[in-house]
Write a protein that holds these residues in place. Structure first.
Motif, mmCIF file in Angstrom:
data_model
loop_
_atom_site.group_PDB
_atom_site.id
_atom_site.type_symbol
_atom_site.label_atom_id
_atom_site.label_comp_id
_atom_site.label_asym_id
_atom_site.label_seq_id
_atom_site.Cartn_x
_atom_site.Cartn_y
_atom_site.Cartn_z
ATOM 1 N N GLU A 199 -41.670 -65.763 -6.010
ATOM 2 C CA GLU A 199 -42.076 -64.598 -5.230
ATOM 3 C C GLU A 199 -40.931 -64.085 -4.370
ATOM 4 O OE1 GLU A 199 -45.538 -65.638 -2.989
ATOM 5 O OE2 GLU A 199 -46.763 -65.928 -4.793
ATOM 6 N N ASP A 200 -40.156 -65.009 -3.765
ATOM 7 C CA ASP A 200 -38.996 -64.603 -2.967
ATOM 8 C C ASP A 200 -37.960 -63.905 -3.852
ATOM 9 O OD1 ASP A 200 -40.139 -65.646 -0.718
ATOM 10 O OD2 ASP A 200 -38.982 -67.526 -0.770
ATOM 11 N N LEU A 201 -37.792 -64.422 -5.041
ATOM 12 C CA LEU A 201 -36.839 -63.832 -5.971
ATOM 13 C C LEU A 201 -37.266 -62.420 -6.382
ATOM 14 C CD1 LEU A 201 -34.223 -64.513 -7.438
ATOM 15 C CD2 LEU A 201 -35.578 -65.358 -9.336
ATOM 16 N N ARG A 202 -38.549 -62.238 -6.619
ATOM 17 C CA ARG A 202 -39.068 -60.898 -6.964
ATOM 18 C C ARG A 202 -38.863 -59.921 -5.813
ATOM 19 N NH1 ARG A 202 -44.406 -63.102 -8.894
ATOM 20 N NH2 ARG A 202 -43.722 -64.186 -10.739
ATOM 21 N N ARG A 203 -39.160 -60.356 -4.584
ATOM 22 C CA ARG A 203 -38.969 -59.480 -3.421
ATOM 23 C C ARG A 203 -37.493 -59.102 -3.251
ATOM 24 N NH1 ARG A 203 -41.293 -62.913 0.701
ATOM 25 N NH2 ARG A 203 -42.760 -63.818 -0.730
ATOM 26 N N PHE A 204 -36.614 -60.094 -3.444
ATOM 27 C CA PHE A 204 -35.176 -59.832 -3.339
ATOM 28 C C PHE A 204 -34.745 -58.814 -4.403
ATOM 29 C CE2 PHE A 204 -30.883 -60.816 -4.873
ATOM 30 C CZ PHE A 204 -30.171 -60.531 -3.719
ATOM 31 N N TRP A 205 -35.265 -58.992 -5.610
ATOM 32 C CA TRP A 205 -34.912 -58.070 -6.691
ATOM 33 C C TRP A 205 -35.406 -56.657 -6.386
ATOM 34 C CZ3 TRP A 205 -31.747 -57.133 -10.395
ATOM 35 C CH2 TRP A 205 -32.050 -56.185 -11.382
ATOM 36 N N ARG A 206 -36.603 -56.497 -5.863
ATOM 37 C CA ARG A 206 -37.129 -55.169 -5.537
ATOM 38 C C ARG A 206 -36.296 -54.498 -4.447
ATOM 39 N NH1 ARG A 206 -42.602 -57.197 -4.464
ATOM 40 N NH2 ARG A 206 -43.012 -58.207 -6.419
ATOM 41 N N ARG A 207 -35.882 -55.300 -3.443
ATOM 42 C CA ARG A 207 -35.110 -54.722 -2.340
ATOM 43 C C ARG A 207 -33.677 -54.364 -2.739
ATOM 44 N NH1 ARG A 207 -35.285 -59.046 1.504
ATOM 45 N NH2 ARG A 207 -37.185 -59.898 0.676
ATOM 46 N N ARG A 255 -32.319 -54.286 -6.006
ATOM 47 C CA ARG A 255 -32.118 -53.959 -7.417
ATOM 48 C C ARG A 255 -31.076 -52.854 -7.575
ATOM 49 N NH1 ARG A 255 -37.387 -52.372 -10.519
ATOM 50 N NH2 ARG A 255 -37.690 -51.506 -8.473
ATOM 51 N N SER A 256 -31.166 -51.809 -6.839
ATOM 52 C CA SER A 256 -30.234 -50.687 -6.995
ATOM 53 C C SER A 256 -28.813 -51.095 -6.603
ATOM 54 C CB SER A 256 -30.706 -49.496 -6.171
ATOM 55 O OG SER A 256 -30.770 -49.843 -4.813
ATOM 56 N N THR A 257 -28.672 -51.907 -5.567
ATOM 57 C CA THR A 257 -27.336 -52.352 -5.151
ATOM 58 C C THR A 257 -26.697 -53.221 -6.228
ATOM 59 O OG1 THR A 257 -28.143 -52.385 -2.875
ATOM 60 C CG2 THR A 257 -26.068 -53.500 -3.306
ATOM 61 N N ILE A 258 -27.472 -54.121 -6.818
ATOM 62 C CA ILE A 258 -26.942 -54.999 -7.869
ATOM 63 C C ILE A 258 -26.552 -54.182 -9.093
ATOM 64 C CG2 ILE A 258 -27.546 -56.834 -9.488
ATOM 65 C CD1 ILE A 258 -29.246 -58.061 -7.255
ATOM 66 N N LEU A 259 -27.404 -53.247 -9.470
ATOM 67 C CA LEU A 259 -27.089 -52.429 -10.650
ATOM 68 C C LEU A 259 -25.863 -51.550 -10.406
ATOM 69 C CD1 LEU A 259 -30.664 -51.418 -11.865
ATOM 70 C CD2 LEU A 259 -29.099 -53.097 -12.858
ATOM 71 N N VAL A 260 -25.743 -51.001 -9.220
ATOM 72 C CA VAL A 260 -24.559 -50.197 -8.889
ATOM 73 C C VAL A 260 -23.312 -51.078 -8.925
ATOM 74 C CG1 VAL A 260 -23.418 -48.926 -7.026
ATOM 75 C CG2 VAL A 260 -25.792 -48.431 -7.603
ATOM 76 N N GLY A 261 -23.403 -52.292 -8.366
ATOM 77 C CA GLY A 261 -22.262 -53.213 -8.396
ATOM 78 C C GLY A 261 -21.855 -53.574 -9.806
ATOM 79 N N LEU A 262 -22.846 -53.841 -10.662
ATOM 80 C CA LEU A 262 -22.537 -54.143 -12.059
ATOM 81 C C LEU A 262 -21.900 -52.957 -12.762
ATOM 82 C CD1 LEU A 262 -25.654 -56.205 -13.203
ATOM 83 C CD2 LEU A 262 -23.286 -56.984 -13.088
ATOM 84 N N ALA A 263 -22.425 -51.763 -12.493
ATOM 85 C CA ALA A 263 -21.858 -50.559 -13.105
ATOM 86 C C ALA A 263 -20.416 -50.353 -12.659
ATOM 87 C CB ALA A 263 -22.713 -49.342 -12.764
ATOM 88 N N LEU A 264 -20.139 -50.565 -11.370
ATOM 89 C CA LEU A 264 -18.764 -50.426 -10.872
ATOM 90 C C LEU A 264 -17.837 -51.468 -11.488
ATOM 91 C CD1 LEU A 264 -19.366 -49.627 -7.087
ATOM 92 C CD2 LEU A 264 -18.531 -48.079 -8.870
#
Length: 198
Positions: free
Chosen positions: A9-17, A19-28
């Motif tokens: 559940e903590d992992l899901r909450r972290f991913w929701r909060r 998600r956009s930062t991680i995807l932007v970092g991966l894209a960069l």
């Protein structure tokens, strides 16, 4: 069991909060990797063009900070033209940054050119002029073998240069006006060939 559910559940909450930062970092990160690969591809392409031009005997000047493969091609070009001093400057740059096998090849190319120059002087009966070229060629072959001990061509050519010194012992002489060359000593010994009748 409860801790693993809470962790998920903590992992899901972290991913929701985030998600956009991680995807932007991966894209960069992927973008930076792609740009780096493209720049490297362009550099390799430019280096290959220079190497091909040198192979076709076009005189292209390069800097000492060029890629090691380009330095090696330029050393070969200059050595073939008997421009030993210019080739040695690039060889020193190659020794600072090149891989041992590439460095050995550079020393080998320079040594071959020095030995060819010595043989030209010997054919013209200019033994005094040939002596320094033979000794420099031997030094370069030894350096190539230090860098790459299994370099068979360098071993063979070092043996040829050493036989020249043995067959012309006056190469090691420091002074005097005349060099004596015994005609019997002009031929190298061929292993397994008898020297005369019993």
């Amino acid at each position: 069991m409860v801790t693993s559910i809470r962790f998920l559940e903590d992992l899901r909450r972290f991913w929701r909060r985030s998600r956009s930062t991680i995807l932007v970092g991966l894209a960069l990160a992927l973008g930076a990797t792609a740009i780096g690969a493209f720049v490297n591809w362009r550099r390799v392409g430019a280096a290959n063009k220079v190497i091909e031009a040198l192979r076709l005997r076009r005189d292209i000047d390069i800097g000492v900070d060029a890629r090691s493969e380009v330095l090696l091609a330029r050393i070969g070009f200059l050595s073939a033209r008997n421009e030993f001093d210019r080739a040695r400057i690039l060889l020193e740059a190659l020794d600072r940054n090149g891989a041992p096998h590439t460095r050995a090849r550079g020393h080998y190319l320079l040594a071959n050119s020095l030995l060819r120059q010595a043989l030209t002087h010997i054919e013209g009966s200019e033994l005094d002029a040939a002596s320094p070229f033979v000794n420099l060629a031997k030094r370069e072959y030894r350096r190539a073998l230090q860098l790459y001990p299994d370099f068979w061509d360098a071993k063979y050519n070092l043996d040829v240069a050493a036989r020249l010194v043995r067959d012309f012992p006056d190469f090691d002489r420091k002074g005097g006006d005349e060099l004596s060359a015994d005609p019997k000593k002009l031929w190298t010994d061929i292993p397994g060939k008898p020297k005369g009748l019993p």
